[in-house]
Design an enzyme around this catalytic site. Sequence first.
Site, PDB file in Angstrom:
ATOM      1  CB  SER A 214     -28.762  26.041  24.076  1.00 22.32           C
ATOM      2  OG  SER A 214     -28.538  25.425  22.820  1.00 22.32           O
ATOM      3  CG  HIS A 242     -29.178  29.423  26.220  1.00 21.73           C
ATOM      4  ND1 HIS A 242     -30.522  29.210  26.427  1.00 21.73           N
ATOM      5  CD2 HIS A 242     -28.975  29.254  24.882  1.00 21.73           C
ATOM      6  CE1 HIS A 242     -31.101  28.896  25.283  1.00 21.73           C
ATOM      7  NE2 HIS A 242     -30.186  28.916  24.333  1.00 21.73           N
ATOM      8  CE  LYS A 273     -32.015  31.565  23.480  1.00 18.83           C
ATOM      9  NZ  LYS A 273     -31.941  32.172  22.145  1.00 18.83           N
TER      10      LYS A 273
END
Length: 427
Positions: A214, A242, A273
Amino acid sequence: MSLGKTVRSLVKPVRGLLASSEPALKRSYAAVAEAKAVLEHELDTIRAAGTWKAERIITSKQGAQINVEGSRGSILNFCANNYLGLSSHPEVVQAGIDALKTHGAGLSSVRFICGTQDLHKNLEQKLAEFHEREDCILYASCFDANAGLFEVLLGPDDAVLSDELNHASIIDGIRLCRAKRLRYKHMDLNDLENKLKEAQSSRMRLVVTDGVFSMDGDVAPLQGICDLAEKYGAMVFIDECHATGFLGPRGRGTDELLGVMDRVQIVNSTLGKALGGAAGGYTVGPKPLIDLLRQRSRPYLFSNALPPPVVGCATRAVELLLASSEIAQSMTAKTMRFRNKMTQAGFTIAGSSHPICPVMLGDARLASLMADDMLKHGIYVIGFSYPVVPKGKARIRVQISAAHTDDDIDRCVDAFIQTGRKHGVIS
């Protein structure tokens, strides 16, 4: 006995008790004062190093454009994990409202007592389908998913091989297990092979890596990792926080991007996310593993079930991605537009093609000052420094979202150019 004598006879022992407790109270106060002094010294050290992390206050919903307390007008947000722009997508929001009305605000229970609703089972089924795995288990966060996996799966006769730059939650989760721990150099296949050779006497071997790291936006070499795992009889685990939703042709993640979906056994990821951005994490993998996690994973057993509105939002986000990969496919062009323009301007951008675009600055104080100046230009970004990243590796981490327009990206680059020239980062 007179009333006065009676009162005096009662008061005297109380006075003695209070007098005897005074030294203990003084010691207690001294301990608290000493602790406060230690804490204040630590806080002063953080401030002096320029690594103090202030929290800006947002007064609007999350999105490409936000309102920030103390700033006038709309601000372009370039540092959220809202990769697909689904945090405020009208269908995702409505799904949360609907779930709130039909299933309530929360369960007031862990899953195995009275905290499992049809909503939870439906989302678990859809996530397993999305990742093309046998089963899925939900957690309050992916931090909890990482904390709950390794101590259940691995025992003292096993070995875990972990990339040295894995996320803090992976590191903490591995610390909880009793397996032999071997750390290999970041994305170094030669070092991983040496560690696998060292672990050959172990009962089970598990290679653990972030799919995408990340802080730098670099992608793990999963093809090589899977080759080595198969050569030395190991399983592969990836954290896809991610990557889920936007990497790969259908947004399934790093394993799809690199063509190894059938060679990675366990995937942990997040709902916080790309998948709506609310909260929650999960593990997908073989059904016997998921069944065992339901029986023994402590974060699952001792944490309340995810609130129905959160589950409703995440379910709709997954449904949108199962129905179409159009949003995920829009990310590449936007990402490369930013990276190319910034590089041409003279900035150093870490990583290669991921929407995480770290603008490398080195100095922590510089990163913080530049981020503050960017806000004055209407761009919300944050400086990252130690201990989030190694000392001397401070940066501003820009994150591109599908919700950003080309004009948004160009405006961000222009603000970086003005701010970079002011601070002598570029000429």
